[in-house]
Design an enzyme around this catalytic site. Structure first.
Site, PDB file in Angstrom:
ATOM      1  N   TYR A 261      -2.957  11.255   1.609  1.00  0.00           N
ATOM      2  CA  TYR A 261      -3.513  11.222   0.250  1.00  0.00           C
ATOM      3  C   TYR A 261      -3.462  12.600  -0.390  1.00  0.00           C
ATOM      4  O   TYR A 261      -3.250  12.730  -1.606  1.00  0.00           O
ATOM      5  CB  TYR A 261      -4.950  10.700   0.281  1.00  0.00           C
ATOM      6  CG  TYR A 261      -5.038   9.213   0.472  1.00  0.00           C
ATOM      7  CD1 TYR A 261      -5.157   8.353  -0.621  1.00  0.00           C
ATOM      8  CD2 TYR A 261      -4.987   8.644   1.740  1.00  0.00           C
ATOM      9  CE1 TYR A 261      -5.228   6.978  -0.452  1.00  0.00           C
ATOM     10  CE2 TYR A 261      -5.055   7.268   1.917  1.00  0.00           C
ATOM     11  CZ  TYR A 261      -5.175   6.441   0.817  1.00  0.00           C
ATOM     12  OH  TYR A 261      -5.238   5.076   0.992  1.00  0.00           O
TER      13      TYR A 261
ATOM     14  N   HIS B 200      -4.791  -7.630   0.149  1.00  0.00           N
ATOM     15  CA  HIS B 200      -4.105  -6.351   0.277  1.00  0.00           C
ATOM     16  C   HIS B 200      -3.265  -6.257   1.546  1.00  0.00           C
ATOM     17  O   HIS B 200      -2.200  -5.652   1.537  1.00  0.00           O
ATOM     18  CB  HIS B 200      -5.143  -5.229   0.248  1.00  0.00           C
ATOM     19  CG  HIS B 200      -4.542  -3.869   0.234  1.00  0.00           C
ATOM     20  ND1 HIS B 200      -3.887  -3.356  -0.870  1.00  0.00           N
ATOM     21  CD2 HIS B 200      -4.477  -2.904   1.183  1.00  0.00           C
ATOM     22  CE1 HIS B 200      -3.464  -2.145  -0.596  1.00  0.00           C
ATOM     23  NE2 HIS B 200      -3.803  -1.838   0.643  1.00  0.00           N
TER      24      HIS B 200
ATOM     25  N   ASP C  87       0.844  -1.183   0.000  1.00  0.00           N
ATOM     26  CA  ASP C  87       0.000   0.000   0.000  1.00  0.00           C
ATOM     27  C   ASP C  87       0.890   1.248   0.000  1.00  0.00           C
ATOM     28  O   ASP C  87       1.820   1.329  -0.798  1.00  0.00           O
ATOM     29  CB  ASP C  87      -0.964  -0.038   1.188  1.00  0.00           C
ATOM     30  CG  ASP C  87      -2.079   1.005   1.086  1.00  0.00           C
ATOM     31  OD1 ASP C  87      -3.052   0.753   0.359  1.00  0.00           O
ATOM     32  OD2 ASP C  87      -1.968   2.065   1.718  1.00  0.00           O
TER      33      ASP C  87
END
Length: 399
Positions: free
Chosen positions: A325, A377, A184
């Site tokens: 982000y 993930h 990630d």
């Protein structure tokens, strides 16, 4: 980065959460004002009400934070100031002095809790089916704004700056030869470290490789057809394009965190609201976690999931973590120009399965590529045995 001797000190770190804080958490869970049930029979509208109600029931009445807190406190924690920010990290040295130092970086919505299951097998391989030559010294940092690390108060802590900080951290710990690993955001930071090539970094392992050709990723991000001069060589590449197209059409959490993170203030006020948001990372992970709260553990247990969410709650890091982000300016899956040795592990329920052909193009010094039979993930957290074997095998040629 410049620093004075006082700020470069590595200090032991301890933490404590009071019974009053845990009582407040339970009271807030029990006072949840529930929405109506979704109008569909699947997860297409997000985390389903039945999953959240069971999560809340278990969280408030059966879950015990003190269990994972004890596991965390048994590990050596440290903190050091890098570029004006306190960085927390777990540092576990192997008893095998020839162990390879490895810095492992978590992602969102994660924390150092993601790595708890891999620490003993990687640092003490002879007790876990491996050889002494498989040993690692582990450095597991909390990213800025996550867990016990400091929360940036100004803009600028994106992947590039974090990658530089990690190089400084490994240098500060005295490691002159080491590898890096990540998934990630951790994969983004690890690839970025490999591009920056800090002194001592000899190679990386990634379980979410950055190998997508730029023209393909740009077309998918914009929702456009592939350029006429782009051809897909095989079924793996075609499948990867379809998977990436689905990801970019459904990662709405990333879009809101990337543009309006402060509007998520309710996540700091409602634990169930926080849980609903953190659970909905991707389709397969949400399905897996939902099954765990329905009584079907498949790698991640109810306690695993709540350990991580509770850490987010107790450290009040939902918004500070979200801002990562907003700091990112680079394509998330695109090739970055890494020339150091790279080991790639492809898990079947990852956001996309990186084709071998793309991996060879993006990583000209590809030393390992393997497609695993199961896992998603959160590979280190969900399938620690497979993950540990991949790290051992993938980085073995660099020792």
């Amino acid at each position: 980065m410049s620093a004075t001797p006082a700020t470069t000190a590595i200090r032991p770190f301890t933490f404590e959460f009071t019974d009053a804080e845990l009582d407040d958490l339970r009271a807030r869970i029990e006072a949840t004002r529930w929405p109506e049930k979704e109008t569909v029979t699947d997860q297409s509208q997000g985390t389903q009400l039945a999953t959240l109600r069971e999560l809340a029931r278990y969280w408030a009445t059966e879950y015990d934070w003190r269990t994972v807190e004890t596991r965390l406190k048994a590990l050596p924690h440290y903190i050091t100031e890098i570029d004006g920010l306190d960085i927390h990290f777990i540092h576990v040295r192997s008893k095998h002095e020839d162990a390879l130092p490895l810095i492992v970086t978590h992602g969102w919505p994660g924390s150092v809790i993601e790595q708890l299951k891999i620490i003993e097998p990687l640092t003490d391989p002879t007790a876990h089916g491996g050889a002494a030559s498989d040993a690692f010294h582990l450095v597991i940092p909390s990213m800025p704004g996550y867990g016990f690390s400091g929360k940036p108060t100004t803009k600028g802590w994106g992947p590039d700056r974090i990658a530089r900080a990690w190089g400084e951290l490994m240098n500060r710990l005295g490691y002159t030869r080491y590898a890096a690993q990540g998934g990630d955001w951790g994969a983004v930071i690890t690839d970025t470290m490999a591009v920056q090539r800090p002194e001592g970094l000899i190679g990386i392992h990634t379980n979410m490789p950055k190998v997508v050709p730029p023209a393909i990723e740009q077309a998918i991000v914009l929702g456009n057809p592939l350029p006429s001069d782009v051809t897909l060589a095989n079924d793996e590449e075609k499948a990867a394009v379809d998977q990436l197209d689905f990801v970019y059409r459904h990662v709405y959490y990333a879009y809101i965190m990337g543009s309006r993170p402060q509007s998520l203030a309710a996540l700091a006020d409602s634990p169930v609201g926080l849980a609903a948001f953190l659970l909905d990372h991707d389709r397969d992970s949400l399905a897996l976690i939902s099954r765990s709260f329905a009584g079907h553990d498949e790698g991640l247990t109810r306690d695993d999931v709540l350990d991580n969410i509770t850490l987010f709650w107790l450290t009040n890091t939902a918004l500070s973590a979200a801002r990562l982000y907003a700091e990112n300016t680079a394509p998330f899956f695109g090739a970055k120009g890494v020339t150091l040795p790279v080991a790639v592990s492809v898990f079947p329920d990852e956001l996309y399965q990186a084709p071998l052909s793309w991996a060879k193009q993006a990583y000209p010094n590809l030393v390992h590529y393997n497609r695993l039979p199961k896992g998603g993930h959160f590979a280190a957290w969900e399938q620690p045995d497979l993950f540990v074997q991949e790290v051992r095998t993938g980085l073995r040629s660099l020792r």
